[in-house]
Design a protein around this motif. Structure first.
Motif, PDB file in Angstrom:
ATOM      1  N   LEU A  38       0.845  -1.195   0.000  1.00 26.42           N
ATOM      2  CA  LEU A  38       0.000   0.000   0.000  1.00 26.42           C
ATOM      3  C   LEU A  38       0.883   1.248   0.000  1.00 26.42           C
ATOM      4  O   LEU A  38       1.717   1.426   0.890  1.00 26.42           O
ATOM      5  CB  LEU A  38      -0.917  -0.008   1.229  1.00 26.42           C
ATOM      6  N   VAL A  39       0.695   2.082  -1.009  1.00 22.17           N
ATOM      7  CA  VAL A  39       1.483   3.307  -1.176  1.00 22.17           C
ATOM      8  C   VAL A  39       0.483   4.463  -1.205  1.00 22.17           C
ATOM      9  O   VAL A  39       0.144   4.990  -2.259  1.00 22.17           O
ATOM     10  CB  VAL A  39       2.309   3.270  -2.480  1.00 22.17           C
ATOM     11  N   SER A  40       0.002   4.851  -0.041  1.00 22.95           N
ATOM     12  CA  SER A  40      -1.136   5.766  -0.018  1.00 22.95           C
ATOM     13  C   SER A  40      -0.766   7.213   0.286  1.00 22.95           C
ATOM     14  O   SER A  40      -1.172   8.130  -0.434  1.00 22.95           O
ATOM     15  CB  SER A  40      -2.188   5.277   0.980  1.00 22.95           C
ATOM     16  N   ARG A  41       0.017   7.469   1.324  1.00 23.54           N
ATOM     17  CA  ARG A  41       0.258   8.855   1.725  1.00 23.54           C
ATOM     18  C   ARG A  41       1.122   9.607   0.717  1.00 23.54           C
ATOM     19  O   ARG A  41       0.840  10.765   0.379  1.00 23.54           O
ATOM     20  CB  ARG A  41       0.915   8.890   3.100  1.00 23.54           C
ATOM     21  N   TYR A  42       2.179   8.948   0.254  1.00 21.59           N
ATOM     22  CA  TYR A  42       3.067   9.564  -0.739  1.00 21.59           C
ATOM     23  C   TYR A  42       3.095   8.687  -1.992  1.00 21.59           C
ATOM     24  O   TYR A  42       4.039   7.924  -2.211  1.00 21.59           O
ATOM     25  CB  TYR A  42       4.473   9.730  -0.179  1.00 21.59           C
ATOM     26  N   PRO A  43       2.079   8.779  -2.837  1.00 17.18           N
ATOM     27  CA  PRO A  43       1.989   7.900  -4.005  1.00 17.18           C
ATOM     28  C   PRO A  43       3.137   8.070  -4.993  1.00 17.18           C
ATOM     29  O   PRO A  43       3.397   7.178  -5.804  1.00 17.18           O
ATOM     30  CB  PRO A  43       0.646   8.291  -4.631  1.00 17.18           C
TER      31      PRO A  43
END
Length: 382
Positions: free
Chosen positions: A335-340
């Motif tokens: 999961l790469v959510s905050r800093y895509p």
């Protein structure tokens, strides 16, 4: 007539009588033919390495508009999932428009996983027209189980109308008690827990899952093996360590129950568990992911990491190292959510290692196969 002639006549007469007793042949019996089994189609057939690796990532996008990094990821790097992040009060129709743009950009042959955090209380990404105001986990835990199942079905229908197919919920962490809850920064401080005992948490988490499933929404219990006994939040603090959780801890036993209830995903935390694999964040730990979750508890679904882009807990490792370590541990989706924007470096690192490391490439294939098998079920349920 000679004796020989008499005998020949008798034999001929006997043969004629026997011939009359033999039934005439009926229709031929068709041969027994074993049914030919339908050929099993490998979901990886025809996929390049880059396409396989792309299935192992979910990349964040603002919930209010398609993000540049997310669009690039699904269009140019075959990424198989997006995560709507932040907060939106625009409602169902506007959210659907965002999802449709992301889906239209996808170069993947399989459906795009479209995820968000729709737990309730302070953790509810999507609001506005068409979305309910969902009570906190603690409030949900005080409800009748049947009532919660029905409510979750309604919340799931709202997500489905907006184009979402994966809710990264429910929280399945067991917080020690009400007194200690405010000091449990990631869960108790936000009232995200269903309660303070194993039975209540597993019953209400299972009800949430069942309701969502009835509306076609996949779910992911979190945060294995549990964040209910830590003080700090891995999102904002490094060195977060749980010194109490072992293989028989309440949060682990809740996970076992939810696996039995057919959990689609299981999210693994980034905390360090001193009694399970000291010094290693759970998402990087083969002992926790492959050993405890898969082998001991028998989970065969998809394992997704907690965010590996912006969590302070993992900043000691480069983005590339985080992605590689998670796949090596047995996780299926990063999961790469905050800093895509970190997704490109992570994907390139996984592809490069898979080209030169056969054992790692086999892990990539196994993970991609689990993801695509789950997506096939998603198609069948339409």
């Amino acid at each position: 007539m000679s004796r020989v002639g008499v005998r020949l006549l008798a034999i001929a007469a006997g043969l004629a009588l026997l011939a009359g007793c033999v039934p005439s042949p009926g229709p031929a019996t068709p041969p027994v033919v074993s049914p030919t089994p339908s050929p099993t189609i490998d979901p990886l057939a025809g996929l390049s390495l880059e396409q396989r690796v792309g299935q192992l990532f979910i990349v964040g996008s603002p919930a209010t508009e398609p993000g540049t990094a997310a669009l690039d990821a699904v269009q140019n790097r075959f990424v198989g999932g997006v995560f709507l992040s932040g907060r939106s009060a625009l409602g169902v129709d506007a959210t659907r428009a965002v999802v449709d743009q992301l889906t239209a950009a996808s170069s993947s042959r399989s459906p795009l996983l479209v995820a968000t955090d729709q737990e309730g209380g302070e953790v509810q990404v999507l609001r506005g027209p068409g979305f309910s105001s969902i009570p906190s986990g603690l409030e949900q835990g005080g409800e009748d189980v049947a009532a919660l199942t029905a409510e979750a079905a309604a919340w799931g229908a709202e997500l489905a109308a907006a184009g979402i197919n994966l809710d990264l919920a429910p929280v399945s962490d067991v917080v020690a008690d009400a007194t200690s809850a405010p000091g449990n920064a990631p869960i108790g401080a936000f009232h995200r827990e269903f309660g303070y005992d194993q039975q209540r948490v597993e019953q209400h988490a299972a009800a949430f899952m069942a309701g969502m499933r009835s509306s076609g929404i996949l779910t992911s219990p979190k945060h294995f093996p549990g964040l209910g006994l830590v003080a700090e939040n891995t999102d904002t603090t490094a060195g977060v360590t749980d010194s109490l959780t072992d293989e028989n801890a309440p949060s682990v036993l809740v996970a076992r129950t939810l696996i039995g209830e057919g959990a689609d995903f299981m999210m693994v935390s980034t905390a360090d568990y001193a009694l399970l694999d000291p010094g290693t964040p759970a998402a990087f730990s083969p002992a926790i992911v492959d050993g405890l979750l898969r082998q001991a508890l028998g989970f065969t679904g998809v394992v997704v990491t907690d965010d590996l882009s912006g969590a302070t807990q993992v900043t000691a490792w480069s983005p590339a190292e985080r992605a590689i370590l998670s796949i090596e541990a047995g996780d299926d989706i990063v999961l790469v959510s905050r800093y895509p924007q970190f997704a490109a470096e992570m994907i390139d690192a996984v592809v490069a290692k898979a080209r030169t490391d056969a054992a790692f490439a086999a892990k990539v294939d196994a993970a991609a196969r689990r993801v695509l098998d789950l997506k096939a079920r998603l198609i069948d349920s339409r």
